[in-house]
Design an enzyme around this catalytic site. Structure first.
Site, PDB file in Angstrom:
ATOM      1  N   ASP A 244      19.756  38.749  18.232  1.00  0.00           N
ATOM      2  CA  ASP A 244      19.793  39.317  17.198  1.00  0.00           C
ATOM      3  C   ASP A 244      19.415  41.152  17.022  1.00  0.00           C
ATOM      4  O   ASP A 244      18.547  41.165  17.684  1.00  0.00           O
ATOM      5  CB  ASP A 244      18.855  38.686  16.199  1.00  0.00           C
ATOM      6  CG  ASP A 244      19.545  37.098  15.928  1.00  0.00           C
ATOM      7  OD1 ASP A 244      20.733  37.224  15.942  1.00  0.00           O
ATOM      8  OD2 ASP A 244      18.653  36.476  15.328  1.00  0.00           O
TER       9      ASP A 244
ATOM     10  N   TYR B 106      11.397  32.666  25.075  1.00  0.00           N
ATOM     11  CA  TYR B 106      11.068  33.651  24.048  1.00  0.00           C
ATOM     12  C   TYR B 106       9.398  33.648  23.828  1.00  0.00           C
ATOM     13  O   TYR B 106       8.756  32.591  23.915  1.00  0.00           O
ATOM     14  CB  TYR B 106      11.807  33.273  22.779  1.00  0.00           C
ATOM     15  CG  TYR B 106      13.328  33.282  23.161  1.00  0.00           C
ATOM     16  CD1 TYR B 106      14.219  34.637  22.777  1.00  0.00           C
ATOM     17  CD2 TYR B 106      14.090  32.239  23.390  1.00  0.00           C
ATOM     18  CE1 TYR B 106      15.359  34.301  22.811  1.00  0.00           C
ATOM     19  CE2 TYR B 106      15.363  32.122  23.399  1.00  0.00           C
ATOM     20  CZ  TYR B 106      16.253  33.141  23.299  1.00  0.00           C
ATOM     21  OH  TYR B 106      17.659  33.244  23.378  1.00  0.00           O
TER      22      TYR B 106
ATOM     23  N   ASP C 258      14.529  35.037   8.899  1.00  0.00           N
ATOM     24  CA  ASP C 258      13.725  36.048   9.559  1.00  0.00           C
ATOM     25  C   ASP C 258      13.223  36.985   8.297  1.00  0.00           C
ATOM     26  O   ASP C 258      13.678  36.824   7.185  1.00  0.00           O
ATOM     27  CB  ASP C 258      14.506  36.645  10.636  1.00  0.00           C
ATOM     28  CG  ASP C 258      15.593  37.552  10.264  1.00  0.00           C
ATOM     29  OD1 ASP C 258      15.632  38.057   8.936  1.00  0.00           O
ATOM     30  OD2 ASP C 258      16.350  37.503  11.094  1.00  0.00           O
TER      31      ASP C 258
ATOM     32  N   ARG D 143      15.110  31.436  14.842  1.00  0.00           N
ATOM     33  CA  ARG D 143      14.872  31.583  13.467  1.00  0.00           C
ATOM     34  C   ARG D 143      14.784  30.173  12.932  1.00  0.00           C
ATOM     35  O   ARG D 143      14.137  29.894  11.915  1.00  0.00           O
ATOM     36  CB  ARG D 143      15.955  32.249  12.996  1.00  0.00           C
ATOM     37  CG  ARG D 143      15.779  33.852  13.153  1.00  0.00           C
ATOM     38  CD  ARG D 143      17.096  34.521  12.706  1.00  0.00           C
ATOM     39  NE  ARG D 143      18.250  34.527  13.429  1.00  0.00           N
ATOM     40  CZ  ARG D 143      19.581  34.226  12.959  1.00  0.00           C
ATOM     41  NH1 ARG D 143      19.777  34.182  11.618  1.00  0.00           N
ATOM     42  NH2 ARG D 143      20.530  34.311  13.603  1.00  0.00           N
TER      43      ARG D 143
END
Length: 310
Positions: A39, A67, A81, A172
């Site tokens: 993203d 992540y 988000d 997300r």
């Protein structure tokens, strides 16, 4: 032209396609592709393939990744988000023990509904295109696996954690699901991809660093061999028989007996593919063993004299 791959640090504000476009300008090379979308608000490892290595791009998108995420509790948005339109807000956040227990409950496999703001296609149109028109599309849940989840810090309403997950996992949406289970909502505030296939964020290069390396004439030292992307593929070398070597050059099927190594079917049956090297010890192709036929068929070929800048 460069042939191999770079561990690029994608900075905030860029799409993955922006990075590829900028690299084409920096490296003066057209044949460049990335191995997994990040993203625009996300940062971190983006493996970028150059030259013939672009043939491996789609094979690497499916790999699991790691992540580091900062989750903000007490809020929901349309994008899941902090960049999106706020839908709900609350100051009523569960206590730290409840938050930790709930976050850890997501370790394992579960069915995740992908976000509306995603590139998944429905009826030939990407979901985010529907979302921008204010259209909500029913999405089917997808099975994802959270292999490991380590909470690094809890400073409510924020929780920082590292997650190692399967392909297709939306962080997300993981935050959204944690927030729903807690009853207060949650959004992703920050995301850094820290590792892909053992290539770490600490070793990645920003676009500015890549440009500097180009100017200094050292960029070649940062381009890694494409076969390093496939450590799980066993390595075999073509034998001394000239006919077998010709079969390899032409991308024909090969018998196990035509390799220099002594190979039993059992050693190549349960692997995703085989890295095949030619008589000069150059990575020439990816083959896959077909049990029912007792032979190896070509999957990807890397001819020596191919033009890479197309």
């Amino acid at each position: 032209m460069l042939d191999g791959f770079l561990n690029v640090y994608k900075e905030q504000g860029y799409t993955s396609f922006d990075v590829v476009a900028k690299l084409r300008g920096i490296l003066k090379q057209k044949k460049i592709g990335h191995t997994g979308t990040l993203d625009p608000m996300a940062e971190g490892v983006l493996l970028v393939c150059l030259g013939q290595a672009t043939k491996l791009s789609e094979m690497l998108i499916d790999k699991d990744k790691t992540y580091r995420c900062v989750m903000l509790l007490g809020k929901t948005t349309d994008t899941e988000d902090v960049t999106g339109k706020v839908l709900t807000e609350t100051a009523d956040i569960p206590d730290e023990a409840s938050v930790i227990e709930t976050v850890n409950s997501f370790i394992g496999t579960y069915d995740q509904i992908p976000p509306m703001y995603s590139a998944i296609k429905v009826n030939g149109k990407k979901l985010y295109e529907y979302a921008r028109q204010g259209i909500e599309i029913e999405r089917s849940p997808r099975e994802v696996t959270i292999f490991e989840l380590k909470i690094e810090d809890v400073s409510l309403p924020r929780v920082t954690f590292t997650v190692h997950c399967s392909k297709g996992t939306y962080i997300r949406s993981l935050c959204r699901d944690i927030g729903e289970k807690l009853g207060c909502g949650a959004v992703m505030e920050k995301l850094v991809r820290t590792e892909v296939k053992n290539f770490r964020v600490e070793d990645s290069l920003t676009l500015a660093e890549i440009e500097q390396a180009r100017d200094q004439g050292t960029i070649g030292s940062y381009v890694m061999k494409k076969e390093l992307l496939l450590p799980e593929y066993p390595e075999l070398h073509i034998g001394t028989d000239e006919y077998a070597r010709k079969l390899l050059r032409n991308g024909n099927k090969l018998q196990l007996s035509q390799f220099a190594e002594t190979v039993s079917p059992e050693t190549v049956t349960d692997v995703p593919g085989i890295r095949v090297y030619d008589e000069t010890d150059s990575f020439a192709a990816i083959y896959r063993y077909e049990t029912e036929k007792g032979s190896c068929r070509p999957v990807k070929m890397f001819p020596k004299n191919a033009e890479t800048d197309k």
